[in-house]
Design an enzyme around this catalytic site. Structure first.
Site, short mmCIF file in Angstrom:
data_model
loop_
_atom_site.label_atom_id
_atom_site.label_comp_id
_atom_site.label_asym_id
_atom_site.label_seq_id
_atom_site.Cartn_x
_atom_site.Cartn_y
_atom_site.Cartn_z
N HIS A 159 0.84 -1.15 -0.07
CA HIS A 159 0.08 0.02 0.16
C HIS A 159 0.84 1.19 -0.13
CE1 HIS A 159 -3.22 2.47 1.46
NE2 HIS A 159 -2.60 3.15 2.08
N GLU A 160 1.91 1.18 0.74
CA GLU A 160 2.68 2.47 0.90
C GLU A 160 3.32 2.65 -0.26
OE1 GLU A 160 2.29 4.64 3.18
OE2 GLU A 160 1.07 3.45 4.28
N HIS A 164 1.56 4.16 -2.86
CA HIS A 164 1.24 5.91 -3.01
C HIS A 164 2.63 6.43 -3.57
CE1 HIS A 164 -2.15 6.71 -0.31
NE2 HIS A 164 -1.60 5.99 0.87
N GLU A 221 -6.32 6.65 -1.05
CA GLU A 221 -6.16 5.48 -0.05
C GLU A 221 -6.64 4.26 -1.15
OE1 GLU A 221 -4.59 5.01 2.47
OE2 GLU A 221 -4.40 7.27 2.38
ZN LIG Z 1 -2.45 5.20 2.61
#
Ligand SMILES: [Zn+2]
Length: 265
Positions: free
Chosen positions: A132-133, A136, A193
């Site tokens: 997830h990071e 980004h 997100e």
């Molecule tokens: Zn996030």
């Protein structure tokens, strides 16, 4: 309009043409005006600052686990999104910090808080957060948010101030989504997100981690119920809605996972 006002707008348009108007890896159109190399420099500076001021974990076993998962996640990200520009080298640091959090910065820096290892019960759950990071970063969310926060004229100012150290560090840290421990973190938007979730499950699956473990991680997180939610939970109202959004992506990720060798960390 005074002449001195025209120039910035002209330059902004030029910058936009050069680097700004594009699409994210999921096909969403995006305005991200800060040049990539500048984002990478700022990410590296922010990371160095954290590394010089925050305690770093000396737990050898935990460090090995984090390095192993990070290495596989980076390889999974490169395999999932081969057309993107990747940093030549990634640097991963396990911070001795009890809040369950992790972050990735432009320029290939990944930070993990030791507290995350209390909540992520398996390597695959740790991989879910790291995927997830890293997503980004790959989707240039920090750049998009910095562009929104500062406005076009201020971006030009930042570019002009490069090297003079006058740019507010707090605003930078906010834009990059780090600095929760300093009380200055601002959550990424819901759109960011969801995009990071969608990309993250694909990345973790490609890296050889069971994508279903991402659901278990978010359930653990919700159960842990920290008063200050970590970055990757901050704008999600409930893990139920997060899982609903992800169902389709999870199906694809499961299919990917069945084609790769399971990761061992
Ligand atoms: Zn996030």
């Amino acid at each position: 309009m005074h002449r001195r006002c025209v120039l910035p707008f002209f330059l902004a348009g030029l910058l936009g043409l050069l680097s700004g108007c594009g699409e994210t890896p999921t096909g969403r159109s995006q305005l991200a005006l800060v040049p990539g190399p500048l984002m990478a420099d700022m990410g590296a500076d922010a990371f160095d600052q954290l590394r010089n001021t925050q305690p770093i974990s000396r737990d050898a076993q935990a460090n090995r686990l984090v390095q192993c998962v990070a290495e596989k996640i980076v390889a999974g990200a490169e395999a999932s999104y081969p057309g993107l520009d990747f940093p030549e080298r990634w640097e991963v640091v396990l911070f001795d910090e009890p809040s369950p959090n992790a972050f990735a910065l432009p320029g290939g820096r990944i930070g993990v808080h030791s507290g995350l290892l209390q909540v992520a019960e398996t390597p695959a759950q740790l991989a879910a957060v790291m995927g997830h990071e890293v997503a980004h970063v790959l989707a240039d969310h920090g750049n998009e948010r910095l562009t929104q926060q500062l406005g076009i004229k201020a971006v030009l100012l930042v570019v002009g101030l490069l090297g003079e150290g006058e740019f507010g560090n707090q605003q930078l840290m906010q834009a990059l989504g780090v600095g929760a421990q300093l009380g200055i973190s601002l959550p990424f938007s819901r759109t960011h997100e969801e995009e990071a979730d969608l990309m993250g499950v694909e990345i973790m699956a490609r890296a050889g981690f069971d994508p279903q473990q991402s659901v278990a991680l978010w359930q653990n997180m919700a159960a842990a119920g920290s008063s200050q939610p970590p970055e990757f939970l901050s704008t999600h109202p409930a893990h139920e809605s997060r899982i609903r959004v992800l169902q389709e992506a999870l199906e694809e990720a499961n299919a990917t996972y069945r084609t790769v060798t399971p990761a061992q960390c």
